[in-house]
Design a protein around this motif. Structure first.
Motif, mmCIF file in Angstrom:
data_model
loop_
_atom_site.group_PDB
_atom_site.id
_atom_site.type_symbol
_atom_site.label_atom_id
_atom_site.label_comp_id
_atom_site.label_asym_id
_atom_site.label_seq_id
_atom_site.Cartn_x
_atom_site.Cartn_y
_atom_site.Cartn_z
ATOM 1 N N LEU A 107 0.815 -1.226 0.000
ATOM 2 C CA LEU A 107 0.000 0.000 0.000
ATOM 3 C C LEU A 107 0.841 1.265 0.000
ATOM 4 C CD1 LEU A 107 -2.876 -0.638 2.587
ATOM 5 C CD2 LEU A 107 -3.000 -0.644 0.094
ATOM 6 N N TYR A 108 2.028 1.204 0.619
ATOM 7 C CA TYR A 108 2.857 2.414 0.730
ATOM 8 C C TYR A 108 3.992 2.451 -0.294
ATOM 9 C CZ TYR A 108 -0.122 3.028 4.632
ATOM 10 O OH TYR A 108 -1.269 3.172 5.366
ATOM 11 N N SER A 109 4.131 1.368 -1.074
ATOM 12 C CA SER A 109 5.230 1.353 -2.053
ATOM 13 C C SER A 109 5.074 2.401 -3.168
ATOM 14 C CB SER A 109 5.435 -0.056 -2.625
ATOM 15 O OG SER A 109 4.271 -0.538 -3.237
ATOM 16 N N PRO A 110 3.841 2.855 -3.504
ATOM 17 C CA PRO A 110 3.757 3.905 -4.533
ATOM 18 C C PRO A 110 4.412 5.224 -4.100
ATOM 19 C CG PRO A 110 1.611 2.852 -4.239
ATOM 20 C CD PRO A 110 2.497 2.364 -3.133
ATOM 21 N N TRP A 111 4.712 5.363 -2.815
ATOM 22 C CA TRP A 111 5.305 6.615 -2.338
ATOM 23 C C TRP A 111 6.827 6.527 -2.286
ATOM 24 C CZ3 TRP A 111 1.555 10.177 -2.333
ATOM 25 C CH2 TRP A 111 0.243 9.695 -2.288
ATOM 26 N N ILE A 112 7.375 5.406 -2.789
ATOM 27 C CA ILE A 112 8.844 5.251 -2.860
ATOM 28 C C ILE A 112 9.252 5.488 -4.317
ATOM 29 C CG2 ILE A 112 10.795 3.751 -2.309
ATOM 30 C CD1 ILE A 112 8.804 1.935 -0.763
ATOM 31 N N THR A 113 9.972 6.562 -4.578
ATOM 32 C CA THR A 113 10.298 6.885 -5.977
ATOM 33 C C THR A 113 11.756 7.319 -6.133
ATOM 34 O OG1 THR A 113 9.626 9.179 -5.643
ATOM 35 C CG2 THR A 113 7.952 7.685 -6.512
ATOM 36 N N GLY A 114 12.178 7.365 -7.391
ATOM 37 C CA GLY A 114 13.504 7.894 -7.723
ATOM 38 C C GLY A 114 14.566 6.825 -7.762
ATOM 39 N N GLN A 115 15.743 7.235 -8.178
ATOM 40 C CA GLN A 115 16.889 6.331 -8.265
ATOM 41 C C GLN A 115 18.115 7.019 -7.686
ATOM 42 O OE1 GLN A 115 17.847 3.093 -8.087
ATOM 43 N NE2 GLN A 115 16.037 2.990 -9.393
ATOM 44 N N PRO A 116 18.628 6.657 -6.515
ATOM 45 C CA PRO A 116 18.145 5.579 -5.654
ATOM 46 C C PRO A 116 16.778 5.923 -5.043
ATOM 47 C CG PRO A 116 19.881 6.819 -4.543
ATOM 48 C CD PRO A 116 19.801 7.345 -5.933
ATOM 49 N N PRO A 117 15.980 4.885 -4.746
ATOM 50 C CA PRO A 117 14.615 5.128 -4.283
ATOM 51 C C PRO A 117 14.563 5.749 -2.881
ATOM 52 C CG PRO A 117 14.961 2.832 -4.948
ATOM 53 C CD PRO A 117 16.297 3.466 -4.871
#
Ligand code: KG4
Ligand code: ZN
Length: 342
Positions: free
Chosen positions: A115-125
């Motif tokens: 549920l909260y993984s959509p709020w992890i973004t970018g590289q590195p995340p």
């Protein structure tokens, strides 16, 4: 706080190190090849593979993060739901590490982490919850299809789920009918790209029903009957691509329609999605188009965090510990049927 997270709920052995919302490393060893010859995940084999792979995977995660065990401030693992023998491996290993290091251990709900993984973004995340807003979240994988209302951080309610096959399972079973290796979702996605989704009209199960449940076994059965009556499609590459596009369109239409109906009904301005099937390009496009039309915010999980991984487990665990959630017991047991929100 450098935190080590382990994920072994199904057929991916995952280990990740996170620190202050940053994913320092995220290592996944997939067992897909081991299970492919059986056409699905074999629990006993999954557990054996986890036992074999977990320590090397965790060691690599620590190395890539440049973290030594004594620097770890906490340890987390998926506690459920999932395959009992598979969950046991990661949970017990994480508890043992926490015991030796005298650090807190946190058992995490696998779907809550999605549920909260959509709020992890970018590289590195990096996890960024500053833009978090209440949302309807679609979790779609090989084992699950569910709609969840996320009212606030850590406050959510299951709206509906599949009553039979999961969407990913439908992709995989249709793939088997047309001779694709397991898991067939990515290959159907690829073949569908050059096919015409309007060629064959497959049912959109439960699309008009007012509840938030799904059903995909009827769709798979109708593809089976269709192929019995039209076996020539299997040997015609162009018609096969049309078939893939048509089946994919039926699955995507149902997922998009039901997700949006829930969002509009509940007056939520944001839609999120995660799970292996959220990698599907037609689904990503369908959700994006509907969000634009309805003026909703869309957060789709980054492709490499859609499938099962330990980074999402670590990010959620760290967030919970930062908000003073109590640690789990070092002898807490696995919860293979743990219901979301309980
Ligand atoms: O999240 P995941 O690893 O979970 C489970 O272990 O259930 O997802 C795997 C599922 C498989 O059913 C696979 O066919 C499907 O996700 N999948 C896709 C795509 N990539 C993975 N389905 C459709 N299109 C894709 N691009
Ligand atoms: Zn999952």
């Amino acid at each position: 706080m450098p935190l080590l997270a382990l994920e072994t709920s199904c057929d991916e052995t995952g280990a990740a190190v996170v620190h202050d919302g940053r994913v320092l490393s995220n290592v996944v060893s997939s067992q897909v090849r081991v299970h492919a010859e059986y056409g699905g995940v074999v629990p006993e084999l999954a557990a054996r593979e986890h036992l074999k792979n977990l320590i090397p995977v965790a060691q690599t995660a620590l190395q890539q993060a440049g973290t030594t065990p004594d620097q770890l401030q906490a340890v987390a693992a998926t506690q459920g739901p999932g395959l009992p023998s598979a969950l046991m491996v990661g949970l017990r290993a994480a508890q043992a590490v926490a015991f030796v290091l005298r650090r807190p251990f946190l058992g995490i709900h696998h779907h809550e982490a999605h549920l909260y993984s959509p709020w992890i973004t970018g590289q590195p995340p990096v996890a960024d919850f500053s833009e978090f807003q209440p949302n309807v979240s679609l979790i779609v994988s090989g084992g699950h299809t569910m709609l969840v209302q996320v009212q606030a951080e850590f406050k959510h309610r299951l709206l509906g789920a599949t009553v039979d096959d999961a969407a990913g399972e439908c992709f995989d079973k249709v793939g088997k009918l047309i001779g694709l290796p397991y898991p067939a979702g990515p290959e159907i996605d690829r073949l569908a790209e050059q096919g015409n989704p309007k060629t064959f009209d497959f049912p959109r199960p439960m699309i008009h029903e007012p509840h938030d449940d799904f059903s995909f076994s009827g769709l798979k059965t109708s593809v089976r009957y269709f192929l019995r009556d039209h076996p020539e499609v299997l040997t015609d590459a162009s018609r096969l691509r049309d078939l893939c596009a048509s089946v994919q369109a039926a699955i995507v239409d149902v997922l998009v329609a039901k997700t949006f109906r829930a969002a509009l009904r509940l007056r939520l301005g944001c839609v999120t999605t995660s799970g292996g099937v959220a990698r599907n390009r037609a689904l990503r496009k369908g959700l994006a188009a509907a969000c634009e039309r309805e003026n909703l915010v869309l957060r789709i999980t980054e492709p490499n965090l859609c499938t099962d991984n330990a980074a999402m487990i670590g990010i959620l665990a760290e967030r919970k510990l930062a908000q003073r959630a109590p640690a789990s017991s070092l002898d807490a047991d696995i919860l293979p049927s743990w219901e979301l929100g309980s």
